[in-house]
Design a protein around this motif. Structure first.
Motif, PDB file in Angstrom:
ATOM      1  N   ASN A  92       0.818  -1.229   0.000  1.00 19.29           N
ATOM      2  CA  ASN A  92       0.000   0.000   0.000  1.00 19.29           C
ATOM      3  C   ASN A  92       0.847   1.272   0.000  1.00 19.29           C
ATOM      4  OD1 ASN A  92      -2.342  -1.540   0.112  1.00 19.29           O
ATOM      5  ND2 ASN A  92      -2.224  -1.663   2.347  1.00 19.29           N
ATOM      6  N   GLN A  93       2.088   1.157  -0.368  1.00 19.64           N
ATOM      7  CA  GLN A  93       2.925   2.370  -0.392  1.00 19.64           C
ATOM      8  C   GLN A  93       2.498   3.238  -1.581  1.00 19.64           C
ATOM      9  OE1 GLN A  93       7.297   2.639  -1.523  1.00 19.64           O
ATOM     10  NE2 GLN A  93       7.445   2.580   0.682  1.00 19.64           N
ATOM     11  N   PRO A  94       2.082   4.458  -1.321  1.00 18.63           N
ATOM     12  CA  PRO A  94       1.645   5.307  -2.437  1.00 18.63           C
ATOM     13  C   PRO A  94       2.828   5.672  -3.337  1.00 18.63           C
ATOM     14  CG  PRO A  94       1.039   6.254  -0.302  1.00 18.63           C
ATOM     15  CD  PRO A  94       1.995   5.145  -0.035  1.00 18.63           C
ATOM     16  N   ALA A  95       2.515   5.920  -4.596  1.00 17.84           N
ATOM     17  CA  ALA A  95       3.584   6.268  -5.549  1.00 17.84           C
ATOM     18  C   ALA A  95       4.229   7.595  -5.176  1.00 17.84           C
ATOM     19  CB  ALA A  95       3.001   6.338  -6.956  1.00 17.84           C
ATOM     20  N   SER A  96       3.470   8.448  -4.504  1.00 17.64           N
ATOM     21  CA  SER A  96       3.999   9.788  -4.183  1.00 17.64           C
ATOM     22  C   SER A  96       4.827   9.788  -2.896  1.00 17.64           C
ATOM     23  CB  SER A  96       2.839  10.769  -4.018  1.00 17.64           C
ATOM     24  OG  SER A  96       1.978  10.338  -2.976  1.00 17.64           O
ATOM     25  N   SER A 130      -3.271   5.184 -11.089  1.00 15.49           N
ATOM     26  CA  SER A 130      -2.135   4.960 -10.190  1.00 15.49           C
ATOM     27  C   SER A 130      -2.561   4.268  -8.901  1.00 15.49           C
ATOM     28  CB  SER A 130      -1.462   6.289  -9.870  1.00 15.49           C
ATOM     29  OG  SER A 130      -2.312   7.043  -9.064  1.00 15.49           O
ATOM     30  N   GLU A 131      -3.859   3.895  -8.807  1.00 14.47           N
ATOM     31  CA  GLU A 131      -4.293   3.133  -7.629  1.00 14.47           C
ATOM     32  C   GLU A 131      -3.612   1.773  -7.632  1.00 14.47           C
ATOM     33  OE1 GLU A 131      -6.478   3.827  -5.158  1.00 14.47           O
ATOM     34  OE2 GLU A 131      -6.668   5.908  -5.776  1.00 14.47           O
ATOM     35  N   ASP A 132      -3.741   1.126  -6.546  1.00 13.92           N
ATOM     36  CA  ASP A 132      -2.951  -0.094  -6.365  1.00 13.92           C
ATOM     37  C   ASP A 132      -3.283  -1.209  -7.344  1.00 13.92           C
ATOM     38  OD1 ASP A 132      -2.906   0.433  -2.865  1.00 13.92           O
ATOM     39  OD2 ASP A 132      -1.467   0.965  -4.385  1.00 13.92           O
ATOM     40  N   GLN A 133      -4.573  -1.486  -7.496  1.00 21.18           N
ATOM     41  CA  GLN A 133      -4.958  -2.643  -8.286  1.00 21.18           C
ATOM     42  C   GLN A 133      -4.777  -2.360  -9.771  1.00 21.18           C
ATOM     43  OE1 GLN A 133      -5.777  -5.609  -6.887  1.00 21.18           O
ATOM     44  NE2 GLN A 133      -5.287  -4.617  -4.955  1.00 21.18           N
ATOM     45  N   VAL A 134      -4.102  -3.233 -10.456  1.00 21.55           N
ATOM     46  CA  VAL A 134      -3.896  -3.055 -11.889  1.00 21.55           C
ATOM     47  C   VAL A 134      -4.263  -4.346 -12.608  1.00 21.55           C
ATOM     48  CG1 VAL A 134      -2.129  -1.267 -11.859  1.00 21.55           C
ATOM     49  CG2 VAL A 134      -1.473  -3.646 -11.541  1.00 21.55           C
ATOM     50  N   ASP A 135      -4.665  -4.194 -13.847  1.00 22.52           N
ATOM     51  CA  ASP A 135      -5.029  -5.364 -14.642  1.00 22.52           C
ATOM     52  C   ASP A 135      -3.798  -5.908 -15.346  1.00 22.52           C
ATOM     53  OD1 ASP A 135      -7.643  -5.009 -13.894  1.00 22.52           O
ATOM     54  OD2 ASP A 135      -8.010  -3.577 -15.521  1.00 22.52           O
ATOM     55  N   ARG A 136      -3.891  -7.182 -15.636  1.00 19.90           N
ATOM     56  CA  ARG A 136      -2.791  -7.823 -16.364  1.00 19.90           C
ATOM     57  C   ARG A 136      -2.823  -7.347 -17.812  1.00 19.90           C
ATOM     58  NH1 ARG A 136      -0.423 -13.265 -15.655  1.00 19.90           N
ATOM     59  NH2 ARG A 136       0.451 -13.869 -17.645  1.00 19.90           N
ATOM     60  N   LEU A 180       2.814  -0.694  -8.039  1.00 21.42           N
ATOM     61  CA  LEU A 180       4.175  -0.497  -7.536  1.00 21.42           C
ATOM     62  C   LEU A 180       4.991  -1.788  -7.628  1.00 21.42           C
ATOM     63  CD1 LEU A 180       5.813   1.821  -6.165  1.00 21.42           C
ATOM     64  CD2 LEU A 180       5.340   0.644  -4.025  1.00 21.42           C
ATOM     65  N   LEU A 181       4.348  -2.887  -7.186  1.00 19.03           N
ATOM     66  CA  LEU A 181       5.051  -4.173  -7.198  1.00 19.03           C
ATOM     67  C   LEU A 181       5.355  -4.595  -8.627  1.00 19.03           C
ATOM     68  CD1 LEU A 181       3.125  -6.128  -4.436  1.00 19.03           C
ATOM     69  CD2 LEU A 181       5.350  -5.049  -4.279  1.00 19.03           C
ATOM     70  N   ARG A 182       4.377  -4.333  -9.484  1.00 18.70           N
ATOM     71  CA  ARG A 182       4.571  -4.708 -10.877  1.00 18.70           C
ATOM     72  C   ARG A 182       5.735  -3.934 -11.487  1.00 18.70           C
ATOM     73  NH1 ARG A 182      -0.221  -4.484 -15.219  1.00 18.70           N
ATOM     74  NH2 ARG A 182       0.393  -2.327 -15.434  1.00 18.70           N
ATOM     75  N   GLN A 183       5.760  -2.654 -11.205  1.00 15.11           N
ATOM     76  CA  GLN A 183       6.840  -1.836 -11.771  1.00 15.11           C
ATOM     77  C   GLN A 183       8.195  -2.275 -11.235  1.00 15.11           C
ATOM     78  OE1 GLN A 183       5.811   2.275 -11.234  1.00 15.11           O
ATOM     79  NE2 GLN A 183       5.048   2.385 -13.320  1.00 15.11           N
ATOM     80  N   LYS A 184       8.228  -2.595  -9.950  1.00 16.66           N
ATOM     81  CA  LYS A 184       9.507  -3.030  -9.369  1.00 16.66           C
ATOM     82  C   LYS A 184       9.988  -4.311 -10.033  1.00 16.66           C
ATOM     83  CE  LYS A 184       9.740  -0.788  -4.963  1.00 16.66           C
ATOM     84  NZ  LYS A 184       9.726  -0.856  -3.531  1.00 16.66           N
ATOM     85  N   ALA A 185       9.052  -5.264 -10.187  1.00 13.58           N
ATOM     86  CA  ALA A 185       9.439  -6.550 -10.772  1.00 13.58           C
ATOM     87  C   ALA A 185       9.907  -6.376 -12.210  1.00 13.58           C
ATOM     88  CB  ALA A 185       8.254  -7.518 -10.702  1.00 13.58           C
ATOM     89  N   PHE A 186       9.163  -5.591 -12.977  1.00 17.05           N
ATOM     90  CA  PHE A 186       9.561  -5.404 -14.383  1.00 17.05           C
ATOM     91  C   PHE A 186      10.849  -4.603 -14.489  1.00 17.05           C
ATOM     92  CE2 PHE A 186       5.025  -6.358 -15.535  1.00 17.05           C
ATOM     93  CZ  PHE A 186       5.328  -7.520 -16.224  1.00 17.05           C
ATOM     94  N   ASN A 187      11.029  -3.684 -13.569  1.00 18.43           N
ATOM     95  CA  ASN A 187      12.298  -2.935 -13.570  1.00 18.43           C
ATOM     96  C   ASN A 187      13.467  -3.864 -13.319  1.00 18.43           C
ATOM     97  OD1 ASN A 187      12.160  -0.198 -14.206  1.00 18.43           O
ATOM     98  ND2 ASN A 187      11.041   0.215 -12.334  1.00 18.43           N
ATOM     99  N   ARG A 188      13.279  -4.794 -12.385  1.00 20.07           N
ATOM    100  CA  ARG A 188      14.346  -5.754 -12.107  1.00 20.07           C
ATOM    101  C   ARG A 188      14.592  -6.649 -13.322  1.00 20.07           C
ATOM    102  NH1 ARG A 188      12.420  -7.196  -5.990  1.00 20.07           N
ATOM    103  NH2 ARG A 188      13.448  -5.462  -4.993  1.00 20.07           N
ATOM    104  N   ALA A 189      13.486  -7.069 -13.945  1.00 25.75           N
ATOM    105  CA  ALA A 189      13.626  -7.890 -15.158  1.00 25.75           C
ATOM    106  C   ALA A 189      14.394  -7.115 -16.220  1.00 25.75           C
ATOM    107  CB  ALA A 189      12.255  -8.292 -15.676  1.00 25.75           C
ATOM    108  N   LEU A 190      14.085  -5.833 -16.320  1.00 30.49           N
ATOM    109  CA  LEU A 190      14.742  -4.991 -17.325  1.00 30.49           C
ATOM    110  C   LEU A 190      16.242  -4.878 -17.055  1.00 30.49           C
ATOM    111  CD1 LEU A 190      14.256  -3.157 -19.760  1.00 30.49           C
ATOM    112  CD2 LEU A 190      14.014  -1.249 -18.189  1.00 30.49           C
ATOM    113  N   VAL A 191      16.583  -4.682 -15.803  1.00 30.89           N
ATOM    114  CA  VAL A 191      18.009  -4.578 -15.445  1.00 30.89           C
ATOM    115  C   VAL A 191      18.737  -5.859 -15.836  1.00 30.89           C
ATOM    116  CG1 VAL A 191      19.610  -4.454 -13.501  1.00 30.89           C
ATOM    117  CG2 VAL A 191      17.655  -2.919 -13.587  1.00 30.89           C
ATOM    118  N   GLN A 192      18.107  -6.983 -15.536  1.00 33.47           N
ATOM    119  CA  GLN A 192      18.707  -8.289 -15.853  1.00 33.47           C
ATOM    120  C   GLN A 192      18.840  -8.476 -17.363  1.00 33.47           C
ATOM    121  OE1 GLN A 192      19.209  -9.870 -12.894  1.00 33.47           O
ATOM    122  NE2 GLN A 192      20.514 -11.385 -13.855  1.00 33.47           N
ATOM    123  N   LEU A 193      17.785  -8.121 -18.067  1.00 30.23           N
ATOM    124  CA  LEU A 193      17.814  -8.301 -19.528  1.00 30.23           C
ATOM    125  C   LEU A 193      18.834  -7.387 -20.189  1.00 30.23           C
ATOM    126  CD1 LEU A 193      13.984  -8.603 -20.224  1.00 30.23           C
ATOM    127  CD2 LEU A 193      15.667 -10.393 -20.502  1.00 30.23           C
TER     128      LEU A 193
END
Lengths: 555, 266
Positions: A273-277, A420-426, B49-62
């Motif tokens: 839940n850490q906000p992007a800001s 920018s909310e937490d839940q995102v779609d694949r 946030l988690l998604r961006q972190k994971a993809f960023n790590r993947a990017l660094v590795q790639l």
């Protein structure tokens, strides 16, 4: 009026001194720093008739060099009984920082020897103002009673758990009831490296019953997550008492106290839940955003947004989040690359954000998000400003550029925030996972195969050369003289008829291969003919062969 | 003996020249697994946030793998993986660049084409025509990718050299016809490869928007009121000012200058 009071005071002082006996006072001048010679002053009040012997100064039974500075008399009219003040200057060797006792100094005045009282002095660390405790502690209570005690207490005063950016106090308390010279002082709180020190240590003394307590506080700030172990802390020293001469008499057994290791755990900010800001602000923020005076501006006209933030425990490290990363700002506003520095006044930090709209399509200053972490609830707190409607006017020549797509004009700031909310779609994208074999590339699929062309050409040239050599060999073999071979064959033949035929063929071939016929050869060929076709068959084959052999060798 | 030593020296020299061609660096399997794992984490993450972190790590590795890989190795899948990772990170211009690179390896890659279309859609770009029709025909890339043509050239060269060798030793009409036939076939494949090399232009993708300048100078006049958008593919004609500026040609045929820092070669 003031002059009158001062005169009365001087008269009173002069009379009071006159009433006293001979006195000797010695002191080290204040503001002495470590590793510098210590300068002191001896002030002797004595009658003019009693002379001071300058060579008689002694300290701890050792001679002390003291230089005469000046004499001060109390009245202009001098007489033998008048009291005067003689001032002498002396120096002691440099000492490390700490509290010390200046022993009694003796001097011969007239016929008698007089002593000064022991006094204390402090040698300070260069550049530091706080008194040092690391070499000596001196009790305040007098007289000293009870068992000699030296006790070190070490503890951490601050929030639990600690997060990066939070501050805490590392505290030492030294309890003692005697004067003690410390021989060991290992106080790691004062030299901590893992945590950011905030200012110098603060030292204060206070009385707690029979004990004097010296409290040393070092404020620190957690800068990074981790577990830090400080200690153990140890002090050890020798208790002493002063004799009547002002000399220290030490106890033989040292007093020692050890405080256990203090563990400080700095927890990382929770990822969940850490906000992007979020950029490290701690506490419950109180944010005041002042709306701009005018909401109608021209393109590129600077809009100032004053923001006041209070409630952060790390106000000094508080920064505004990067607005360019917040929805609705990038592309719509020109924002300085450098974040506004902020100014602290009291408990409030003031920021002045400057924005310049880039397009007349900008209809609002979007919602601005600032977030902080509240250690009390261990939750993130998000503050968002309400969007401020804005009318951006284009310059006259750019008026026609207003016809833009409807979609751009209807940018929904709320929807951007939702992104920018937490839940995102694949994201629907065919994944590609790598394996080492994916990098395999057949040699024949690379430009390297072009090397085959010069290599193959070389092989072909080689073959052509070989082929030429082979043809030449064949030709040479074909042109070799046959006559000697035929003669050899004929000489081996046993049958007379066959032998003669062979000899004939050998000589004819020899002629064909270039031998010039001569009469002897002709005669011999005729004899062969006679042997082959004539009636007389009576000839000796062996003689013929010998003759042929000799004849063949002739040129 | 002199004759043989002369040719032996030449063969030895050729073998020495071939050594760099045959040397292949091995990519560590662990690094690839790590990159795959990060990518999977990113795909499975429910929070931005988690998604961006994971993809960023993947990017660094790639990117590290890309640094280690040799030009002689097949990087089609690596480019695809990098394109996908940039796409997941919403860096669409970079994704387009890597999808184009993957298409250079294999023009028929469906994954690259789909990814490219999606990334262009995200940036509001229209799919760009690859090459003029005649150049497409002559470049042969759409007929047969370059690696396959290299393989065909290799085998046809082998057959040509065999047939020529046969003809050298056995001079018969049949061997002559065979040698001629295979020589023609080899020449054809060599010609297609040379044409591809000559006709395929140096192309690049804009990774940031920039103006198109009349001169290699930011103070110069801009040739268009609209800036060139990220993800846009242009032809590179020349370099200027020690490579800090590039002379480019847009698909509209406008020739101008842009700062090289805004662009990456495909």
């Amino acid at each position: 009026m003031v002059r009158g009071i001062a005169l009365l005071f001087l008269l009173f002082y002069a009379f009071s001194i006159a009433a006293q006996d001979i006195t000797v006072e010695a002191s080290i001048n204040p503001s002495q720093t470590q590793n510098n010679p210590l300068s002191g002053t001896i002030t002797i009040t004595h009658p003019r008739s009693s002379l001071v012997d300058p060579g008689s100064f002694k300290m701890e039974a050792k001679s002390l060099n003291a230089a005469f500075v000046k004499q001060v008399q109390f009245s202009k009219q001098s007489s033998a009984d008048d009291l005067i003040i003689s001032i002498y200057h002396f120096e002691l060797p440099a000492q490390s920082k700490g509290l010390y006792v200046l022993p009694s100094i003796s001097v011969k005045i007239g016929d008698a020897v007089y002593h000064s009282y022991p006094t204390t002095y402090e040698v300070k660390e260069a550049g530091k103002t706080a008194s040092s405790i690391q070499t000596a502690v001196r009790t305040k209570n007098d007289p000293k009673t009870g068992t000699p005690t030296l006790y070190l207490e070490a503890f951490v005063k601050g929030p639990t758990p600690v997060f990066p950016g939070q501050r805490m106090q590392l505290v030492y308390r030294i309890w003692y009831n005697r004067d003690i010279d410390l021989s060991v002082s290992s106080l790691p709180f004062l030299y901590v490296k893992e945590l950011k020190k905030i200012g110098d240590e603060q030292i204060r003394d206070f009385q707690e019953g029979d004990f004097t307590v010296q409290e040393i506080i070092q404020e620190v700030e957690a800068s990074q997550p981790g577990t830090f172990r400080l200690g153990p802390s140890v002090i050890e020293g020798y208790m002493y008492e002063m004799d009547e001469k002002g000399q220290k008499i030490y106890q033989t057994d040292p007093l020692r106290s050890e405080a256990p290791v203090q563990e400080i755990v700095v927890s990382p900010f929770p990822i969940e839940n850490q906000p992007a800001s979020f950029n490290g602000a701690i506490g419950k923020l109180n944010i005041q955003l002042t709306k701009p005076s005018s909401t109608t501006v021209l393109i590129r006209e600077i809009i100032k947004l004053p923001i006041a933030i209070s409630g952060a425990s790390n106000l000094e490290d508080l920064h505004l989040p990067d607005l360019a990363c917040q929805p609705g700002f990038s592309g719509f506003f020109a924002i300085s690359d450098l974040p506004p520095p902020g100014q602290i006044e009291g408990q409030i930090k003031y920021f002045n954000v400057e924005l310049a709209p880039l397009s007349s399509l900008t209809t609002a200053i979007p919602s601005l998000e600032i977030s902080s972490f509240d250690p009390a609830t261990q939750q993130y707190v998000i503050w968002r400003s309400t969007p401020i409607p804005l009318t951006v006017k284009a310059f006259p020549k750019q008026e026609k550029d207003k016809k833009m797509s409807q979609s751009e004009q209807e940018i929904d700031i709320a929807a951007l925030w939702k992104n920018s909310e937490d839940q995102v779609d694949r994201i629907d994208l065919e994944a590609v996972y790598l394996s080492a074999s994916d990098f395999d590339r057949s040699f024949i699929q690379t430009a390297a195969i072009l090397w085959l062309i010069p290599f193959g050409a070389l092989l072909l040239l080689l073959q052509l050369r070989l082929q030429n050599m082979w043809t030449a060999y064949q030709q040479k073999r074909k042109n070799r003289p046959m006559a000697p071979q035929l003669l050899k064959h004929a000489l081996k033949e046993k049958d007379p008829q066959k032998a003669l035929k062979a000899l004939q063929q050998a000589f004819l071939t020899q002629i064909q291969e270039g031998r010039a016929p001569n009469p002897t050869l002709q005669q011999f060929l005729e004899s062969i003919d006679a042997g082959l076709y004539g009636q007389n068959k009576d000839f000796l084959l062996e003689d013929m062969k010998k003759k042929a052999h000799v004849l063949f060798q002739e040129p | 003996l002199k004759f043989f030593s002369f040719y032996l020296n030449k063969i030895r020299l050729l073998l020495l020249l071939c050594i760099p061609v045959f040397s292949f660096a091995s990519i560590e399997e662990a690094a690839l697994e790590q990159a795959n794992a990060y990518y999977r984490q990113g795909e499975a993450a429910k929070q931005r946030l988690l998604r961006q972190k994971a993809f960023n790590r993947a990017l660094v590795q790639l990117k590290e793998i890309e640094r280690q890989a040799l030009p002689s190795q097949n990087q089609e899948k690596l480019d695809l993986a990098l394109g996908n990772t940039y796409f997941q990170l919403e860096e669409y211009a970079w994704a387009i660049l890597y999808y184009y690179r993957a298409l250079n390896w294999n023009p028929n890659s469906q994954i690259a084409r789909q990814g490219l279309e999606k990334a262009q859609l995200q940036l509001g770009l229209n799919p760009q025509t690859e090459l003029p029709f005649l150049e497409q025909i002559l470049s042969f890339d759409f007929w047969l990718p370059l690696p396959q043509r290299f393989a065909l050239l290799f085998w046809s060269l082998i057959l040509t050299f065999l047939a020529l060798s046969l003809w050298i030793w056995i001079k018969r009409p049949l061997t002559k016809i065979l040698a001629l036939l295979f020589t023609i076939v080899s020449s054809f494949w060599l010609l297609t490869i040379l044409l591809s090399s000559l006709l395929t232009p140096v192309e690049a993708v804009l990774i940031d928007s920039t103006g198109l300048y009349q001169e290699p100078d930011r103070q110069a006049n801009q040739l268009s009121t609209n800036p060139l958008l990220p993800g846009f593919k242009v032809r590179v004609l020349a370099t200027e000012k020690e490579g800090f500026w590039l002379k480019i040609k847009t698909p509209d045929g406008i020739i101008g200058y842009i700062p090289s820092q805004e662009i990456r070669l495909i």
